[in-house]
Enzyme design. Structure first.
Site, short mmCIF file in Angstrom:
data_model
loop_
_atom_site.label_atom_id
_atom_site.label_comp_id
_atom_site.label_asym_id
_atom_site.label_seq_id
_atom_site.Cartn_x
_atom_site.Cartn_y
_atom_site.Cartn_z
N GLU A 191 -47.04 58.64 64.30
CA GLU A 191 -48.43 58.94 63.96
C GLU A 191 -48.69 58.17 62.68
O GLU A 191 -48.05 58.44 61.66
CB GLU A 191 -48.55 60.46 63.82
CG GLU A 191 -49.95 60.95 63.83
CD GLU A 191 -50.39 61.28 62.44
OE1 GLU A 191 -50.88 60.35 61.74
OE2 GLU A 191 -50.23 62.44 62.05
N CYS A 204 -53.82 62.02 56.88
CA CYS A 204 -54.04 61.02 57.93
C CYS A 204 -55.40 61.19 58.57
O CYS A 204 -55.86 60.31 59.29
CB CYS A 204 -52.93 61.09 58.97
SG CYS A 204 -52.55 62.75 59.48
#
Lengths: 532, 532
Positions: free
Chosen positions: A266, A303
């Site tokens: 990720e 993120c």
């Protein structure tokens, strides 16, 4: 609890060499803590993987209830660490204590949710198709299917979540729940927290009778140990949360193995937010506050941080910009996670602001005496200049966001088409606007894992409906989430059992349904036993 | 129906160049059929992908019922082709008509099963977590999740299944069902069958109002068109069934793209069969017959063909070998699929038989006047010689199988540990033997997608419990099946919808549950509507 800085090779601790050690860094003070951490040697890497492989044979056959007990024991051992763990995390990461307390609670909740999932049991997607011995032209055999674990999983701790995405976090919890041994590469930004957490897991494993090798953890402040783990033939999958560069390096390594393995990386994204004019003018002040808070939350070190905000020229836009800029200017500076992240933030921000036609809207002031302080920054650029310059499409990790002011809705749509895969995309619009411009939502949806309407993307709710993932380059595999119960699907594979006598089948697939789980029986969902 | 050999670019036919054409080969006669097939140009590749991309915007938003109608229309148009299709397939593949009739029925069933899946609707794994605006410390937003299509899928037709794994087969059916446009690279071994089938799909698409570009098909007898399709930026995933070499070439290409994409390559395997002594002596004759039939079924041209059979020295073994060899010797030769497959079979067989300590047990006779005839062959080798020689672990595609005679159960276990990932593994054993040697089953299970007990692996039942896949190198992704309803999971990704007004949500996720599907509501399975 003593932090020895030794590697965890199953139930043993090991410091094979003194020649490469490192210390924990305290970002707020720009100093180091005293303990030495021992970078693992190639032999230690191999020992951890070998133990993992051996442990797999027995761990894979533990009952779901036994693994649930193991996960719950981990939660108890983590809580036993108490303030020591939180204080150490605060020192090593600069994150405020309330945030760390919340993150620890989230980590406990994640582990608990997987324990609950195991106890309920239906997650294995059991499917049974019974035999039809008299079928013509050919008899139909009895075939049954379930999800099974795959083997040792390598987990990379992340820098920005010392608990929730690290040693006992979103990769470890489902990997263990499924029955896979785990070998963690501790993140060097918080080695003491990692050491303490690994001790908790080790204790929990011993107390609940798990096999030696079910969990290992290795230290390194460079790339050698991580590379060796990904390349090791015993490794069956990799979980990673971090930078584009780091994730892609691991991904490429894994693909070049003689046996390629999945890497679930990720790698963050710019999380575009689109604000349409009616929505912008409806409650300009709240919108400005909400967006500024999202951009600067946790020093922007998420993120899901909104790095690009798309708006259209309108009479109300300048009001919004004034309010938004004021909010950003007033944000208090906070300590960033590491010296490296802080330096990179200022460097990338400088480069972004130096691009053609980029104009600074607001810079927050640094008033703190502490080191490695963030400076919230927003800038603006025209849609045209944005489209002409791919450098502006990239992430600046930290409290930075670029406002892209488009001349028209059409220009905004054209700009959105240039975006790559994202974890999230957000649309702020009235229902009339959504109906009027359907292609905006379609363009965003094709590029994102989660589409937020009239909210901000920064919170990642831990629940079954959360998909935390997205098309490349946000992640290396858009089909899997790293958050929520379905994240366990990364670490299993389906397996069919054909013509097995009932007594030899796993409990999950036995006629009598001893676990009382939901199964697909001849294509129909059922909780019942079936006739043998 | 006329076979023009032109490429299918959505609803148009195109033959951009005369400079590269090829003809269909008739393996039984070693002759060619008259029609020319036009290898697609780079421009035609691009046109097909562009049309697919455009079609995706509307195709992705068709209702499940519309797509079910499309799939059922395909089944009708295929059946309308009648004997013409079967006769052409017989000519192009050498497969007998009853087998082709069965394979066509299977293809129709696969399409029908996906139509049924769409009509039932729950396959999208809908999940709803409702908002908790008063939750402390932070309100919980409304989050919902479902599986969504990903974009244009490239499908490679296989050589050995002209219907079931080709133009309208196991990759196309789920890709279309999920809402993805499909671009097929027709297999050059049966271009006429492919042309006819593509015409059926084209007609079905037009009759049911699907967008132009929902389906395209390109011809090539080399690797250029396939490579260009895998490298095209619009391609979002690839389905392939074929050789190790072909699958790995596509996989590497896909990984080296600037945006890597998943390749679901099913690359065959040796499908080990282990026969333990008690089981072998119980009904030696039936066992020999069953195994010989499995090894030679369809000239051994199945990815589930048992290429390695492991036994242990015992008094009854020589009886078994005599019976098994007699069965193999009596097998009638049949036409192999292509000249290339036939030549490779004889070449690999020759190499395998020339290995140290390999002894031929039986060779069938070729009595037919036809060309490209298979010759059933079995050989034996000791467990020791097998372990010493990795060349013996590889697949010989065709009616060939190696009997590995081990000196002891321990030697057999050690030999099994050397096996790589397999589609299937089979154990023939009494319940007593299974209980006595638990590690055999464990070793097989860790290496295979499907574990068959006291049966043969060659039949691949089309049902929800079938997992047709397995650890690398059997496939490039052990988490997905290419057969059965779950094969649709290859061509979708989860997407979350946060804070959406009910009216704007897809029907699948609306409060009122208008499709009446099974959903996960706040973690509990439910068929009900929920309060808005």
């Amino acid at each position: 609890m003593t932090i020895t800085g030794k590697n965890f090779i199953g139930f043993s601790r090991s410091a094979a060499t003194e020649s490469h050690t490192f210390q924990a860094y305290v970002p707020a003070q720009a100093t180091h803590l005293p303990e030495k951490f021992y970078a693992a040697t190639p032999q230690e890497v191999d020992a951890a993987m070998q133990k993992g492989t051996q442990a797999f044979d027995t761990f894979a056959t533990t009952s779901p209830a036994q693994r649930a007990d193991f996960l719950m024991a981990i939660t108890r051992e983590i809580m036993v660490l108490g303030d020591e763990l939180l204080q150490r995390a605060h020192l090593e990461t600069g994150l405020p204590l309330p945030r760390l307390q919340g993150e620890r609670a989230r980590t406990i909740m994640q582990l608990t949710q997987f324990a609950d999932l195991l106890r309920e049991g239906s997650w294995v997607e059991a499917s049974i198709d019974t035999a039809e011995p008299n079928r013509s032209p050919l008899p139909k055999p009895d075939i049954r299917k379930m999800l099974v674990p795959i083997g040792p999983i390598v987990v990379f701790g992340s820098s920005n979540f010392p608990f929730a995405y690290s040693v006992a976090g979103v990769d470890t919890a489902p990997a263990l729940a499924a029955g896979n041994p785990v070998v963690v590469k501790a993140h060097p930004a918080h080695p003491g927290v990692s050491d303490l957490t690994a001790q908790a897991i080790q204790k929990a494993a011993e107390k609940t009778g798990m096999p030696d090798g079910v969990f290992s953890m290795l230290f390194d402040d460079g790339y050698i140990v991580g590379s060796a783990l990904v390349k090791h033939p015993a490794t069956k999958a990799v979980g990673f949360t971090g930078s584009q560069k780091g994730g892609m390096a691991l991904y490429k390594m894994a693909m070049e193995r003689s046996e390629p393995i999945p890497v679930f990386a990720e790698m963050g994204s710019v999380n575009p937010v689109v604000i349409l004019p009616e929505s912008l003018s409806a409650d300009t002040n709240s919108l400005a506050q909400m967006l500024a808070a999202s951009v600067t939350l946790g020093a922007g070190q998420f993120c899901t941080n909104p790095g690009l905000v798309f708006v259209v020229e309108s009479p109300e836009l300048e009001d919004f910009i004034t309010l938004y800029s004021r909010e950003i200017s007033n944000v208090a500076s906070t300590t960033m996670l590491t010296e490296g992240i802080c330096n990179t933030f200022y460097q990338l921000k400088k480069e972004a602001l130096a691009q053609n036609a980029v104009e600074i809207l607001a810079l927050s002031e640094i008033k703190s005496e502490e080191q490695n302080q963030s400076q919230a920054t927003v800038a603006r650029v025209s849609g045209k200049a944005f489209m002409a310059n791919p450098a502006l499409h990239e992430e600046v990790f930290g409290p930075y966001s670029l406002l892209v002011v488009c001349a028209s809705i059409h220009e905004l749509e054209t700009a959105l088409l240039l975006l790559k895969g994202q974890l999230t995309a957000t649309l702020m619009a009235t229902e009339t606007e959504v109906a009027r411009y359907p292609s905006i939502l379609r363009i965003l949806a094709q590029r994102a894992g989660r589409i937020v309407m009239n909210g901000v993307p920064t919170g990642v709710e831990v629940c079954p409906s959360m998909h935390h993932g997205g098309p490349f380059p946000a992640t290396t595999d858009s089909r899997f989430t790293s958050v929520g119960r379905h994240s366990i699907l990364r670490f299993v594979r389906p397996q069919s059992f054909q013509g097995w006598p009932n007594a030899l089948l796993p409990d999950v697939l036995k006629n009598e349904n001893p676990l009382g789980i939901r199964r697909l029986v001849n294509g129909q969902e059922s909780l019942e036993a079936i006739d043998g």
